[in-house]
Design a protein around this motif. Structure first.
Motif, short mmCIF file in Angstrom:
data_model
loop_
_atom_site.label_atom_id
_atom_site.label_comp_id
_atom_site.label_asym_id
_atom_site.label_seq_id
_atom_site.Cartn_x
_atom_site.Cartn_y
_atom_site.Cartn_z
N GLY A 1 0.78 -1.23 0.00
CA GLY A 1 0.00 0.00 0.00
C GLY A 1 0.81 1.27 0.00
N TRP A 2 2.12 1.19 -0.22
CA TRP A 2 2.96 2.36 -0.25
C TRP A 2 3.15 2.83 -1.69
CZ3 TRP A 2 4.82 6.67 1.03
CH2 TRP A 2 6.06 7.15 0.62
N ALA A 3 2.94 4.14 -1.91
CA ALA A 3 3.19 4.79 -3.20
C ALA A 3 2.40 4.16 -4.34
CB ALA A 3 4.69 4.77 -3.53
N ARG A 4 1.20 3.71 -4.05
CA ARG A 4 0.38 3.09 -5.10
C ARG A 4 -0.15 4.10 -6.10
NH1 ARG A 4 -1.96 -1.80 -3.63
NH2 ARG A 4 -3.01 -1.78 -5.64
N PHE A 5 0.13 5.38 -5.88
CA PHE A 5 -0.22 6.38 -6.89
C PHE A 5 0.68 6.26 -8.13
CE2 PHE A 5 2.53 8.17 -3.59
CZ PHE A 5 3.63 8.58 -4.33
N LEU A 6 1.80 5.53 -7.99
CA LEU A 6 2.67 5.28 -9.15
C LEU A 6 2.15 4.10 -9.95
CD1 LEU A 6 6.20 5.59 -7.45
CD2 LEU A 6 5.08 7.27 -8.92
N PRO A 7 2.14 4.18 -11.29
CA PRO A 7 1.72 3.03 -12.10
C PRO A 7 2.65 1.84 -11.87
CG PRO A 7 1.87 5.04 -13.44
CD PRO A 7 2.50 5.36 -12.12
N SER A 8 2.10 0.65 -11.92
CA SER A 8 2.91 -0.55 -11.67
C SER A 8 4.03 -0.70 -12.69
CB SER A 8 2.02 -1.80 -11.67
OG SER A 8 1.37 -1.96 -12.92
N ARG A 9 3.80 -0.24 -13.93
CA ARG A 9 4.86 -0.33 -14.94
C ARG A 9 6.06 0.54 -14.56
NH1 ARG A 9 1.45 1.08 -20.21
NH2 ARG A 9 0.58 2.50 -18.66
N THR A 10 5.79 1.71 -13.99
CA THR A 10 6.87 2.59 -13.54
C THR A 10 7.67 1.93 -12.43
OG1 THR A 10 5.58 4.54 -14.14
CG2 THR A 10 7.40 4.85 -12.59
N VAL A 11 6.96 1.34 -11.47
CA VAL A 11 7.64 0.68 -10.36
C VAL A 11 8.45 -0.51 -10.87
CG1 VAL A 11 7.28 -0.54 -8.17
CG2 VAL A 11 5.87 1.44 -8.74
#
Length: 528
Positions: free
Chosen positions: A209-219
């Protein structure tokens, strides 16, 4: 770097030895007893016992005095601005917060009042939790030093050097203990540094639940790049944590190490959503105070004294820092809470809204609601490298993970705790729906609330912020995995384990019963 041994170092060592003994045998047991039973009579009697010592002046240089005031203000801010537990009467909680504020002011002016402040903060306001342990221990160490120097009346320079040593040892022991734990994880002291895949911690935090504002592809792209620096990062981590063993060889070295630990905590927060902001502030404050003091507590004799104190604390003979050594894994199983509002909107119930229990709801709270065997701790951490490797090899295969859960997992199902948990949530949201005030701060000052330490405030749904009454709470068990081979995040399981319908009004009798149950279900702070 070296300093010849002279009588002043012997006197400083006596102050340090007496202070840590007073901490271990006097201050700490007193705080523990008063925090568990903080009655006005007990607290007043304890303060009265040490009050006569204020008749003898205990020298405290200006920079260290302001450092102590800074710590008191920092933790008072946290205690006063944390939310109310709305399942309990609000009036006593409001009085406790006001009492903490008054005792904070008194403690800045009169040292014995600090004992009462610590008792209220650690007891009634649940302040004795992991992220605040080190600053509270710094204040306990200061109180122990105050009592010792008021009795033995050492010269000012010796007592000041002793206080710097004690405070530095308290802080740095919270980093030496974790590096010792990491060194014991594998067959060799460097096994963790060489074999841990630290970027899995970032992946697990994102799933959690941390930094889920980032798209998964970016992560995923970030993780692919981060994987190549695991070993340098691990080595640097162990160096920073172990550096406290030699910090007192030189004043500039101590300042640099304290600043390095603060930067290290900030990097941990960015990578994992675990924010030790109290430690960051305390170490920067201590580094500033040391920089403004003459270098009287340094050299090889001082370093030997500090080494002895740190090693004793690492062996749990003085205070007990947490181990904080584990293997990072890419698989996580977590319990999530969601709400349905009166208008039918679905929102995520994240740990920040569950303050004053934001730490518990950010970690592993809720495993007792499910029959699933659990393989790991917070953020997917495990303590067996073989299990970590098997989780990676499973590559998200449900059958393989099921077999691992049967072999290595442990179910936490507890029906009694489940009933109490449902009662806690029911009472909490019934009262919030009825208009009970959750925050001690007025709405226009909510931004002044002290930050939390578990930053898991995002998920599959927008966050619930109390904008509408809640009519239903849904508790879900979710398994997610990061696949190192492809860089993908996959959801392996997502099922409802409990639904709580709040649409039916509660009777006064039911409400009282739930409140009584919820007081036992609410998470509590660690033992002090």
């Amino acid at each position: 770097m070296s300093t010849p041994l002279d009588p002043s170092y012997v006197a400083t060592a006596v102050v340090v030895a007496a202070a840590v003994a007073c901490y271990r045998l006097g201050v700490s047991p007193a705080v523990r007893a008063l925090a568990r039973h903080p009655t006005p009579l007990a607290v007043g009697a304890a303060v009265a016992v040490i009050a006569p010592l204020t008749l003898r002046t205990s020298p405290l240089p200006g920079p260290l005095r302001w450092f102590v005031v800074f710590l008191i203000a920092l933790l008072t801010w946290r205690g006063v601005t944390s939310d109310y537990d709305v399942t309990e009467p609000i009036g006593p909680q409001r009085r406790d917060k006001l009492l903490l504020l008054l005792l904070a002011i008194a403690s800045c002016l009169w040292a014995p009042a600090l004992l009462a402040w610590i008792a209220v903060y650690c007891g009634k306001l649940r302040g004795w939790q992991h992220h605040a342990m080190m600053p509270v221990r710094l204040l306990k160490a200061y109180l122990a030093w105050f009592l010792v120097t008021a009795v033995i009346a050492q010269p000012s320079s010796d007592s000041t050097a002793g206080l710097v040593l004690v405070l530095g040892c308290v802080s740095l022991s919270h980093y030496v203990k974790p590096v010792w734990s990491k060194a014991r994880l594998g067959p060799r002291p460097w096994s963790w540094a060489w074999h841990n895949r630290t970027h899995y911690l970032v992946a697990s935090a994102y799933s959690w639940g941390w930094a889920r504002f980032l798209p998964s592809r970016t992560v995923s792209r970030l993780l692919r790049r981060a994987g190549v620096i695991d070993r340098p990062v691990n080595v640097l981590t162990m160096v920073v944590e172990a550096a406290g063993l030699v910090a007192f060889l030189d004043r500039r070295l101590l300042i640099a190490i304290l600043v390095a630990t603060a930067i290290f905590n900030l990097v941990v927060a960015i990578a994992s959503g675990i924010l030790f902001w109290e430690n960051v502030a305390a170490n920067i404050g201590l580094a500033t105070a040391v920089a403004l003091l003459p270098g009287t507590a340094f050299g090889w004799p001082a370093a030997l004294v500090a080494l002895a104190v740190i090693l004793l604390s690492t062996a749990d003979l003085l205070w007990q820092p947490w181990h904080l050594g584990w293997w990072d894994a890419p698989f996580t199983a977590r319990v999530h809470w969601q709400v349905e509002t009166a208008s039918g909107a679905r929102r995520g119930l994240y740990n920040d809204y569950m303050c004053p229990y934001e730490r518990e709801f950010g970690r592993v709270e809720g495993y007792f609601l499910t029959d699933e065997p659990v393989l790991h701790g917070h953020l997917g951490i495990v303590w067996d490298r073989r299990l970590r490797d098997l989780l990676v090899q499973a590559d998200g295969d449900p059958d393989g993970l099921h077999a691992l859960k049967q072999s290595y997992g442990r179910p936490h199902r507890d029906e009694e705790r489940s009933i109490e948990h449902v009662a806690f949530l029911t009472t909490m949201f019934t009262r919030l729906n009825a208009g009970t005030r959750k925050s001690p701060l007025p709405r226009w000052l909510r931004h002044l609330k002290a930050p939390g330490g578990q930053l898991y405030r995002w998920g599959d749904l927008p966050a619930y912020r109390g904008e509408e009454p809640v009519r239903r709470i849904t508790v879900r068990y979710v398994e997610r995995c990061y696949l190192p081979r492809t860089g993908a995040f996959v959801t392996l399981a997502d099922r409802v384990v409990r639904e709580i319908d709040l649409s039916a009004p509660m009777t006064d009798q039911e409400n009282t019963s739930c409140a009584r149950s919820s007081s036992t279900a609410a998470p509590t702070s660690e033992s002090c």
